[in-house]
Structure formats: structure tokens, C-alpha cells
Design a protein around this motif. Sequence first.
Motif, PDB file in Angstrom:
ATOM      1  N   ILE A 248       0.805  -1.225   0.000  1.00  0.00           N
ATOM      2  CA  ILE A 248       0.000   0.000   0.000  1.00  0.00           C
ATOM      3  C   ILE A 248       0.836   1.271   0.000  1.00  0.00           C
ATOM      4  O   ILE A 248       0.295   2.367   0.072  1.00  0.00           O
ATOM      5  N   GLY A 249       2.179   1.092  -0.116  1.00  0.00           N
ATOM      6  CA  GLY A 249       3.066   2.243  -0.061  1.00  0.00           C
ATOM      7  C   GLY A 249       2.788   3.276  -1.140  1.00  0.00           C
ATOM      8  O   GLY A 249       2.996   4.472  -0.935  1.00  0.00           O
ATOM      9  N   SER A 250       2.288   2.808  -2.290  1.00  0.00           N
ATOM     10  CA  SER A 250       2.073   3.769  -3.371  1.00  0.00           C
ATOM     11  C   SER A 250       0.654   4.328  -3.378  1.00  0.00           C
ATOM     12  O   SER A 250       0.293   5.102  -4.256  1.00  0.00           O
ATOM     13  N   ALA A 251      -0.165   3.910  -2.401  1.00  0.00           N
ATOM     14  CA  ALA A 251      -1.517   4.482  -2.328  1.00  0.00           C
ATOM     15  C   ALA A 251      -1.408   5.948  -1.927  1.00  0.00           C
ATOM     16  O   ALA A 251      -0.567   6.303  -1.108  1.00  0.00           O
TER      17      ALA A 251
ATOM     18  N   ARG B 297      -3.740   4.688   6.346  1.00  0.00           N
ATOM     19  CA  ARG B 297      -3.729   4.903   7.785  1.00  0.00           C
ATOM     20  C   ARG B 297      -3.894   3.571   8.506  1.00  0.00           C
ATOM     21  O   ARG B 297      -4.741   2.764   8.135  1.00  0.00           O
ATOM     22  N   ASN B 298      -3.097   3.351   9.536  1.00  0.00           N
ATOM     23  CA  ASN B 298      -3.161   2.130  10.341  1.00  0.00           C
ATOM     24  C   ASN B 298      -3.140   0.847   9.499  1.00  0.00           C
ATOM     25  O   ASN B 298      -3.810  -0.127   9.809  1.00  0.00           O
ATOM     26  N   GLY B 299      -2.384   0.883   8.417  1.00  0.00           N
ATOM     27  CA  GLY B 299      -2.292  -0.318   7.594  1.00  0.00           C
ATOM     28  C   GLY B 299      -3.391  -0.450   6.565  1.00  0.00           C
ATOM     29  O   GLY B 299      -3.383  -1.368   5.755  1.00  0.00           O
ATOM     30  N   PHE B 300      -4.347   0.447   6.591  1.00  0.00           N
ATOM     31  CA  PHE B 300      -5.427   0.439   5.603  1.00  0.00           C
ATOM     32  C   PHE B 300      -5.153   1.498   4.545  1.00  0.00           C
ATOM     33  O   PHE B 300      -4.514   2.511   4.831  1.00  0.00           O
ATOM     34  N   VAL B 301      -5.681   1.257   3.335  1.00  0.00           N
ATOM     35  CA  VAL B 301      -5.702   2.318   2.348  1.00  0.00           C
ATOM     36  C   VAL B 301      -6.899   3.197   2.694  1.00  0.00           C
ATOM     37  O   VAL B 301      -7.969   2.691   3.016  1.00  0.00           O
TER      38      VAL B 301
ATOM     39  N   GLY C 179      -8.420 -13.335   9.513  1.00  0.00           N
ATOM     40  CA  GLY C 179      -7.969 -12.606  10.691  1.00  0.00           C
ATOM     41  C   GLY C 179      -6.566 -12.023  10.614  1.00  0.00           C
ATOM     42  O   GLY C 179      -6.021 -11.591  11.620  1.00  0.00           O
ATOM     43  N   ALA C 180      -5.963 -12.019   9.420  1.00  0.00           N
ATOM     44  CA  ALA C 180      -4.615 -11.451   9.294  1.00  0.00           C
ATOM     45  C   ALA C 180      -4.671  -9.920   9.406  1.00  0.00           C
ATOM     46  O   ALA C 180      -5.722  -9.301   9.209  1.00  0.00           O
ATOM     47  N   GLU C 181      -3.545  -9.325   9.714  1.00  0.00           N
ATOM     48  CA  GLU C 181      -3.454  -7.863   9.736  1.00  0.00           C
ATOM     49  C   GLU C 181      -3.815  -7.320   8.351  1.00  0.00           C
ATOM     50  O   GLU C 181      -3.523  -7.958   7.342  1.00  0.00           O
ATOM     51  N   PRO C 182      -4.471  -6.151   8.275  1.00  0.00           N
ATOM     52  CA  PRO C 182      -4.911  -5.644   6.974  1.00  0.00           C
ATOM     53  C   PRO C 182      -3.750  -5.482   5.988  1.00  0.00           C
ATOM     54  O   PRO C 182      -2.642  -5.106   6.362  1.00  0.00           O
ATOM     55  N   ASN C 183      -4.049  -5.830   4.756  1.00  0.00           N
ATOM     56  CA  ASN C 183      -3.107  -5.632   3.639  1.00  0.00           C
ATOM     57  C   ASN C 183      -1.775  -6.342   3.814  1.00  0.00           C
ATOM     58  O   ASN C 183      -0.734  -5.846   3.391  1.00  0.00           O
ATOM     59  N   THR C 184      -1.809  -7.528   4.424  1.00  0.00           N
ATOM     60  CA  THR C 184      -0.586  -8.335   4.544  1.00  0.00           C
ATOM     61  C   THR C 184      -0.672  -9.599   3.705  1.00  0.00           C
ATOM     62  O   THR C 184       0.240 -10.399   3.692  1.00  0.00           O
TER      63      THR C 184
END
Lengths: 116, 481
Positions: free
Chosen positions: A91-94, A98-102, B30-35
Motif C-alpha cells: 500500500i506504499g504507493s496508495a 492509515r493504520n495499515g489500511f488504504v 484474521g490477518a493484519e490488513p493488507n498483509t
Amino acid sequence: MSSGREDGGRPGADPVITADEVRHIAHLARLELTDREIEWFRVRLGAILEYVAKLNEIDIENVEPTSHVILMENVLRDDVVRPSLSRDEAIGSAPSSRNGFVAAPRIIETDDSGVV
Amino acid sequence: MEYEAIIGMEVHVQLKTASKIYCGCSTAFGAEPNTQTCPVCLGLPGALPVLNRKAVELGLKAAVTLVCDEIVERAAFARKNYFYPDLPKGYQITQFGAPLARHGRIEIEVEGQQKEIGIRHLLIEEDAGKLIHSEGESDVSFVDFNRCGVPLLEIVSEPDLRTPAEAHAYLAALKEVIEYAGISDADMEKGQMRCEPNISVRPRGYKEFGTRTELKNLNSFRNVERAIAFEIERHIGILERGEKVEQATMLWDERAQRASPMRVKEEAHDYRYFPEPDLTAVTLGRDLAAQIRAELPELPRAKRARFVSGYGIAPEQAAVCASSPAVADYFEAVAKACGDGNEAAKWIVGVVASAVNEGKWDVNAPSVAAEKLAALIRLVADGAVSGIAARENVFPAMLERPGLEPEEAVDELGLRQMSDEARLEAVVDRVIAANPGEVVRYRRGEEKLLGYFVGQVMEETKGRANPKIVNQLLRRKLASG
């Protein structure tokens, strides 16, 4: 944009594709076009459609529909897990995260919310 | 006027694979998002999907399980194009026009009535990502792409359902066979089973269908039933007022217990399907299906029927004993080892089911081996231990100490019944001799005094006398005085 076929064929007759249809397609592809561009595409797309329409003249009674030009079938892989990208890579290029979400602009689909 | 509802159901279940349908990313819940993403499921330029064999096999297994008349000779994939934040590729790879299979069926039962529900088609496709909304922020969606590319089976029914109860029964029947055959875990809470009913209403006796609406956002069987009931009433209300039902997708609001139309622009449904150029057709369906058909496990309906006729148990008992493949195997092992299907069923329905409910028993790894339970059942039949003591003392001890043999447990707990007739006769004689008054009253017709004598014998033997033998002895001796 000068070509022998830029009138989209048959002037005066029903156009092969209308300006509204071009607008609709542009919207589906999320393209913003000016009226000039729409006219330009109407002519170009019309020419392409007319050219492709030549295929209608061919007798295809005994021809199987082709969805692939390569003659391969049943290309399958075994159900084996392989490493995924790291979250940063994913998601680095999004534009925003935030908090691992796009983080994306919200689209609401109920009529109660008043937001579209 | 009387109305009739016509209900069709579109169900998606997550296929039980380790990796995604077109790439090797994990499907673990249940994995962490976007992993759990990669260039294929994110739709990055140049990435090429390759179809997961297991997803095809499970889809065909469903086709066989749901008795599909047609396994499509040349199943193919297509792109369904639309823009949405949970769809990074901008299209979903699905099947269009050439699904895996068509024309299946499943039997349901509502209030004792059997009914067959047709299945229009089965296809396999990928799931989209998950959007999360936070209460405070109305303008942002948080996107987790882990679910992108998770394999789904789409099961579309014929419009054969007529009532909310039938819709519920259909889902339950579907979930049962899908789980049983190992196609999906079908856990609604984990989003592994989702359903979208479509509903129309017409005056009873009419041939023509009314305008349909589709229901979304249903996360439990109970909500499905309620939402359908709500929607049927809404349609009837509109028709009664002489108005027309408008075609719409309705969103169920669980809190408010009502459905309201989703606002979607019309062109959103212009999906421009075209053949997926990066995947080849699947032509091995018929051969694979034949192979799967030969290996398919016995399904719950057939199993229940066989338990009833083969072991002579009641349908209600059969339902519990066949509730999962593991329980069914256990029941049959116990029944065969003890030679009494009825007793085996009683133990499964009573003691074992409670242990399962209390979380003391894992059906996939029974704490008491089938042979041991069978041995305990035989001890009861032989009169070595009473049924009550077996249930309330011996079995719990065996549950706590998995290695314990029932014989050992009975002795350790001092519960071995006295079944030796000669020894019991001596006790009975003593009791009769000690209670001359009661004996006279009994012989004059006060037969309920038998219980008093039994009690006396039990007291003398500290409750270990075999009640059956004591009863016989007492009746004989008291009658022949």
C-alpha cells in the motif's frame, strides 16, 4: 485527426455511435472529456466500429467462438501458499493510508445518509 | 387479495483453499490488513493470474453434491468491469456464460413438507476487498485488500422459494451439504457464506412475475428470514395501494429491522463483460466430476435415513448422530463395537452432546475413544454398573482421564453393581424377615410397597444392588409367602 473516414461513415444516416454513447463510455472509464473531444472520439470510434462490422459479412455458421488465440487449456496451479508482499510494498504507493489500511473517499449507497 | 412471493437466492460461499483463486496469497482469516496481497490480486501492471486447481475441484464437488445435470464442457472466465474502492484491479475475474455447472437441485424440508429447489448455476470467482467505516469519519473508507482474490463459489437458485421459512430452510440445507462435503466452512460470521435474496410478489394464481427487488447486507439466517418477510410485506403494501414496485437493491438495516433502497447510479450495472485473456478455459470438468462423484462422501440426508433404517433409531436421534461427519463416524464406531445402535444413539444425543456443548469434547478428537464408550455401554447392559452411575460418575471420570478403561473406572469409583443372585437373595431374605408388617400389607394388595423393599435392599448394599434382579427377587419372594 484528419483521415479519410473521420465522418464516421454515412453522413446524414444514423451515426454508428452517438455522442451520448461516447459520453457514457467515457464515464464508465472515468474519463472526463470536453465536447470537442467527445465529437472527435465519436468519429474515430464510429470508424473503428464500422471497420470491425465488416466481420458481419463473414459466414461463421460452423466456426467455434474464439476467446483465446493461444491453444492452451486447463492451465492450473496447485493450492500452495506463497509469500505475499509486505504491507509497505502493498500500500506504499496508495495516495493515502492509515493504520495499515488504504484510505479512500467514502462511497455511500443508502438513501438515508444523504451522501453519494 | 391473496398474494404469493417468488424468492430466488444468490449465495456465495468461500471455497476451502489455502491460497487465493488466481495467486498464491494466503486466504487465512484474521490477518493484519493488507498483509496478504501480491501484484496479481492487487492488479498491478503485468501480473498474470493462474487458476487454483483446488478451487476448480471444490467447485465441481459442489456441482456433484448439488446434483447438477450439466457440467459445462468448456468453462471459461470473464472480466466484470466496475469501479469501486474494494476492487483494485477495476474488474472482477468471474465466469459469464460458461459457468462450471448448471441445473442442480437440493431438497429442503419445511414443517415436515419436502420440496425440491432448483439450482440455476454454479460458478467460481474472486472476492473483493473489505471496506471499513469508522463512526466519526463520514468521508473516508478504510480498505483492506486481503480478501481480494479469495475464491468464492456462487450458487444461484431458481425462483422456487415461496416463503421466508423456505428461504431459511434452503440456506440451512445448502450450508449443511457444503460443510459436510468439505467445500466451505460456510461460517457467516467470518463472511464465508453470504446471501442475496431476490423477491417479487404477485396475486396468487397469476403466472406473470412481479417486479423484483434484491436484498443485501444480511449476515445471519435469522436476518435473512426477517428481511424477506419485511420485503414481502412492503411489496404487498405497494400493490394494495395500486402502485408499482420499483426495481431496486435494498439494504437491510439490522438495528432498525427494515430495508431501504441503495442509491446506485444506473450505469454502475454496465459491466462490459469480456473473456479474460489471461486465463485458459477449463475442459477437464466432466472427467474430474466423474472422479469426484465416485469418491463423494455420503451426504447428511442419506446418512440420517440410513441411521434410522439401519440402527432403528428415531429421526431426531439420527439428526444429532449425523450432524457432522466426525460425529457420524463416532456414532457408527460405538454402535458397531457395542452392538446396540439404540443405546449408542442415546449416549451420543445425551451425554456426548452435552459434553460437546459444554466445550469438554472436541468432535474431531473425541476424549473417550469409541471402543471405550462401547465397553461402558456393554458394562451397563451386563448389569456390572447402573445406567445412572455410568452416566453420572463413570463417564465424567473417563472424560477427565482419557486413558482410563471403563472397567477400571467402575472399580475405582466402587460402583460395581451386585448382580450375583445368590448374594442378593440373602439380602432380600433379610429385608423380608425384618419387615413382617409391610409384608402382610403388600400381600393384601398394597403393591406400591415394593418400592419400600427395594429401598431397603439398596440401603443394605450401599446402592450397589442390581435393581432389575432385586425387583425380580422381591416380587417372587413376596408373592410366594
